[in-house]
Design a protein around this motif. Structure first.
Motif, PDB file in Angstrom:
ATOM      1  N   UNK A 134      50.959  41.769  32.646  1.00 47.99           N
ATOM      2  CA  UNK A 134      51.317  42.866  31.325  1.00 47.99           C
ATOM      3  C   UNK A 134      50.214  44.234  31.002  1.00 47.99           C
ATOM      4  N   UNK A 135      51.031  45.467  30.882  1.00 50.30           N
ATOM      5  CA  UNK A 135      49.990  45.900  30.028  1.00 50.30           C
ATOM      6  C   UNK A 135      51.235  46.812  29.142  1.00 50.30           C
ATOM      7  N   UNK A 136      51.505  47.003  28.329  1.00 46.75           N
ATOM      8  CA  UNK A 136      52.653  47.284  26.586  1.00 46.75           C
ATOM      9  C   UNK A 136      53.414  46.816  26.856  1.00 46.75           C
ATOM     10  N   UNK A 137      53.613  45.286  27.353  1.00 45.96           N
ATOM     11  CA  UNK A 137      54.700  44.362  28.059  1.00 45.96           C
ATOM     12  C   UNK A 137      55.637  45.168  29.118  1.00 45.96           C
ATOM     13  N   UNK A 138      55.015  45.053  29.604  1.00 48.65           N
ATOM     14  CA  UNK A 138      55.211  45.734  31.192  1.00 48.65           C
ATOM     15  C   UNK A 138      54.556  45.225  32.290  1.00 48.65           C
ATOM     16  N   UNK A 139      55.311  44.339  33.234  1.00 57.06           N
ATOM     17  CA  UNK A 139      54.754  43.649  34.069  1.00 57.06           C
ATOM     18  C   UNK A 139      54.278  45.018  34.953  1.00 57.06           C
ATOM     19  N   UNK A 140      53.319  44.163  35.289  1.00 56.06           N
ATOM     20  CA  UNK A 140      52.184  45.458  36.370  1.00 56.06           C
ATOM     21  C   UNK A 140      51.952  44.851  37.315  1.00 56.06           C
ATOM     22  N   UNK A 141      51.431  43.461  37.359  1.00 54.56           N
ATOM     23  CA  UNK A 141      51.257  42.840  38.675  1.00 54.56           C
ATOM     24  C   UNK A 141      51.268  41.109  38.682  1.00 54.56           C
ATOM     25  N   UNK A 142      51.868  40.366  39.080  1.00 59.04           N
ATOM     26  CA  UNK A 142      52.263  39.028  39.515  1.00 59.04           C
ATOM     27  C   UNK A 142      51.215  38.503  40.740  1.00 59.04           C
ATOM     28  N   UNK A 143      50.857  36.802  40.924  1.00 60.31           N
ATOM     29  CA  UNK A 143      50.075  36.909  41.716  1.00 60.31           C
ATOM     30  C   UNK A 143      50.921  34.932  41.598  1.00 60.31           C
ATOM     31  N   UNK A 144      50.582  34.479  42.910  1.00 59.04           N
ATOM     32  CA  UNK A 144      51.036  32.802  43.041  1.00 59.04           C
ATOM     33  C   UNK A 144      49.665  32.195  43.708  1.00 59.04           C
ATOM     34  N   UNK A 145      49.476  31.119  43.258  1.00 57.62           N
ATOM     35  CA  UNK A 145      48.427  30.113  42.804  1.00 57.62           C
ATOM     36  C   UNK A 145      49.223  29.265  43.524  1.00 57.62           C
ATOM     37  N   UNK A 146      47.654  28.280  44.315  1.00 56.12           N
ATOM     38  CA  UNK A 146      48.721  26.938  44.763  1.00 56.12           C
ATOM     39  C   UNK A 146      47.673  25.963  45.039  1.00 56.12           C
ATOM     40  N   UNK A 147      47.110  24.446  44.362  1.00 60.18           N
ATOM     41  CA  UNK A 147      46.575  23.586  44.579  1.00 60.18           C
ATOM     42  C   UNK A 147      46.766  23.027  46.471  1.00 60.18           C
ATOM     43  N   UNK A 148      45.941  22.603  47.160  1.00 59.14           N
ATOM     44  CA  UNK A 148      45.663  21.775  48.014  1.00 59.14           C
ATOM     45  C   UNK A 148      45.204  20.262  47.642  1.00 59.14           C
ATOM     46  N   UNK A 149      46.388  19.550  48.830  1.00 56.68           N
ATOM     47  CA  UNK A 149      46.500  18.160  48.456  1.00 56.68           C
ATOM     48  C   UNK A 149      44.892  17.594  47.652  1.00 56.68           C
TER      49      UNK A 149
END
Length: 167
Positions: A134-149
């Protein structure tokens, strides 16, 4: 003739004093940032590494990031001269949040998780995370992360964000 000379001089002054729009330099915007990480899966079996590699103002001054969730959590390692803040800990909370103490123009962070518990349990759900910036309480980026087995190497999530690019 005198009037024509006066008009020419006035026109020349007007043209020379007028502002060319190509000379406009948009100011670099600095904004307070917040990074929220929401974990799911068997997150209690993992150790988190979250690193702020750079959190700077337009003039290059370093800005301190504050961990707000979990409450009363401190950075594991701080290297002020390098503007590096590292947090390494077992995950016991499904949320990790940090905020900049002041407005900034750039952010570089790294998120990585390593499974350290129940490594022989094949029925568990790998850790997943949604990272929102967030920048000044406005979402600017979203990312996903998942681990492998277990036994596989999961690449860390590393992002460089120029905050001034966002309106």
């Amino acid at each position: 003739m005198k009037n024509l000379l006066f008009l020419c001089v006035a026109a020349l002054l007007f043209v020379s004093c007028s502002k060319d729009s190509s000379d406009d330099v948009s100011p670099i915007a600095e904004k307070k940032i917040k990074v929220e990480v929401d974990f799911s899966g068997s997150y209690q079996n993992y150790q988190l590494l979250f690193t702020i590699n750079s959190l700077t103002k337009t003039d290059g001054a370093f800005v301190e990031p504050l961990i707000t969730i979990p409450i009363n959590t401190q950075w594991t390692q701080i290297i002020p001269q390098g503007n590096a803040y590292n947090y390494i800990s077992d995950l016991d909370n499904p949320k990790f949040v940090l905020e900049s103490k002041e407005a900034v123009s750039s952010l570089i962070f790294l998120l990585s998780a390593t499974q350290i518990k129940n490594t022989d349990d094949l029925t568990q759900t790998p850790l997943s995370a949604v990272v929102k910036v967030y920048a000044n309480d406005k979402i600017i980026e979203t990312y996903n992360y998942t681990t492998l087995p277990v036994g596989n190497v999961t690449e860390p999530l590393t992002k460089t964000i120029n905050i001034s690019e966002y309106k």
